[in-house]
Design an enzyme around this catalytic site. Structure first.
Site, PDB file in Angstrom:
ATOM      1  N   HIS A  16       4.395  40.568  48.662  1.00 21.28           N
ATOM      2  CA  HIS A  16       3.820  39.611  50.172  1.00 21.28           C
ATOM      3  C   HIS A  16       3.048  41.379  50.937  1.00 21.28           C
ATOM      4  CE1 HIS A  16       7.410  40.944  51.410  1.00 21.28           C
ATOM      5  NE2 HIS A  16       6.855  41.246  52.971  1.00 21.28           N
ATOM      6  N   HIS A  58       2.793  42.816  53.913  1.00 19.52           N
ATOM      7  CA  HIS A  58       3.821  43.234  54.390  1.00 19.52           C
ATOM      8  C   HIS A  58       3.512  45.073  54.354  1.00 19.52           C
ATOM      9  CE1 HIS A  58       6.286  40.292  56.422  1.00 19.52           C
ATOM     10  NE2 HIS A  58       5.101  39.806  57.209  1.00 19.52           N
ATOM     11  N   ASP A  71       5.576  47.496  54.656  1.00 24.55           N
ATOM     12  CA  ASP A  71       6.333  48.562  54.032  1.00 24.55           C
ATOM     13  C   ASP A  71       6.506  47.885  52.621  1.00 24.55           C
ATOM     14  OD1 ASP A  71       6.985  46.206  55.042  1.00 24.55           O
ATOM     15  OD2 ASP A  71       9.638  46.319  54.243  1.00 24.55           O
ATOM     16  N   HIS A  72       5.529  47.139  52.122  1.00 24.47           N
ATOM     17  CA  HIS A  72       5.538  46.442  50.303  1.00 24.47           C
ATOM     18  C   HIS A  72       4.517  47.089  50.043  1.00 24.47           C
ATOM     19  CE1 HIS A  72       9.381  43.994  50.908  1.00 24.47           C
ATOM     20  NE2 HIS A  72       8.913  44.095  52.281  1.00 24.47           N
ATOM     21  N   HIS A  91       9.667  33.018  55.009  1.00 22.76           N
ATOM     22  CA  HIS A  91       8.929  35.077  55.423  1.00 22.76           C
ATOM     23  C   HIS A  91       7.352  35.383  55.761  1.00 22.76           C
ATOM     24  CE1 HIS A  91       9.783  39.020  56.265  1.00 22.76           C
ATOM     25  NE2 HIS A  91       9.360  39.268  55.473  1.00 22.76           N
ATOM     26  N   ASP A 146      11.187  40.140  50.386  1.00 26.61           N
ATOM     27  CA  ASP A 146      11.926  39.657  51.375  1.00 26.61           C
ATOM     28  C   ASP A 146      12.299  38.505  51.588  1.00 26.61           C
ATOM     29  OD1 ASP A 146      11.587  42.598  51.691  1.00 26.61           O
ATOM     30  OD2 ASP A 146      10.342  42.284  53.605  1.00 26.61           O
ATOM     31  N   HIS A 200      15.130  45.745  50.354  1.00 27.63           N
ATOM     32  CA  HIS A 200      15.559  45.698  51.291  1.00 27.63           C
ATOM     33  C   HIS A 200      17.349  46.165  50.953  1.00 27.63           C
ATOM     34  CE1 HIS A 200      12.520  46.619  53.830  1.00 27.63           C
ATOM     35  NE2 HIS A 200      12.243  45.760  53.605  1.00 27.63           N
TER      36      HIS A 200
END
Ligand code: ZN
Ligand code: FE
Length: 254
Positions: free
Chosen positions: A57, A59, A61-62, A115, A134, A172
């Site tokens: 996805h 975001h 942090d990805h 998400h 996530d 995570h």
């Protein structure tokens, strides 16, 4: 026959980036590279050359490592077509039900909105591993930033259909706090109590708790059990979407 090799790289505070390597073809994919440098270092240790990035996805942090890794290696970036506008450097747009060829093997794309709306999971059937970003966490699930409870419950239901021995390669290390919350919802569940104890022991030793085994998640993760009688009783509804939504709401404020 050599299976895929999967390497887990802890980055940032609690993210995991995965390297997926096919020795026969020499292909190596990084799943959700939050940052570039630890990925580059792990590749160097193994002597692997990065050929693909698989994003679950959009975001940061990805996807934060997408552009620097692509600049350094010329790798091909794969993501959901619907999110092409917000996945940096995307080259190949995939969608639900498609198969993405990776060396002699392939990843099946499973759309798992909730998400985010464009969230996908990569299911490597032969290697029995799912990269679910996530969406599904060990003993938890992702927050509903863009989708609805009904959407997420359906998405988790699709992941729940995979074989019990599937490795849940989530993005995570949230398991210990997820376990603390899960015990408030499903305190009498022996599978959950055992897993919570095992997770605490691993974390005391500084060890990762993921990947977990999908069969263990089916038994202990309350977000996969919204249709179980025990959870219906806790929430006071036998509509799984309502039960799921209420558990998710409680987790948001836990
Ligand atoms: Zn996310
Ligand atoms: Fe994340």
């Amino acid at each position: 026959m050599a299976a895929l090799t999967i390497e887990q790289i802890p980055v940032l505070r609690d993210n995991y980036v995965y390297l997926v390597h096919d020795s026969a073809s020499g292909l190596t994919a990084a799943v959700d590279p939050a940052v570039a440098e630890p990925v580059t270092a792990a590749l160097a240790v193994r002597g692997w050359r990065l050929t693909h990035i698989l994003n679950t996805h959009h975001h940061g942090d990805h996807t934060g490592g997408n552009l620097p890794l692509k600049a350094a290696t010329g790798c091909t970036i794969v993501g959901h077509g619907a999110d092409a506008h917000r996945i940096p450097g995307i080259d190949v747009a995939v969608g639900d039900g498609e198969s993405f060829a990776f060396g002699r093997t392939a990843a099946q794309i499973i759309a798992v909105p909730g998400h985010t709306l464009g969230h996908i999971a990569y299911w490597f059937a032969e290697a029995r591993a799912v990269f679910c970003g996530d969406t599904l966490f060990s003993l938890g699930c992702g927050r509903l930033f863009e989708g609805t409870a009904a959407m997420m419950w359906q998405s988790l239901g699709r992941l729940r259909q995979l074989p019990d021995e599937t490795r849940v390669c989530c993005a995570h290390e949230y398991t210990q706090s997820n376990a603390a919350f899960a015990l408030t919802i499903d305190p009498a569940n022996p599978a959950l109590r055992e897993r919570a104890a095992a997770v605490a022991a691993l974390r005391r030793q500084g060890l990762p708790t993921v990947p977990s085994r999908l069969g263990d998640e089916k038994a202990a993760n309350p977000f996969l059990r919204a249709d179980a009688p025990a959870l219906a009783a806790v929430v006071g509804s036998d509509d799984p979407v309502a039960v799921f939504g209420e558990i998710r709401r409680r987790k948001d404020v836990f």
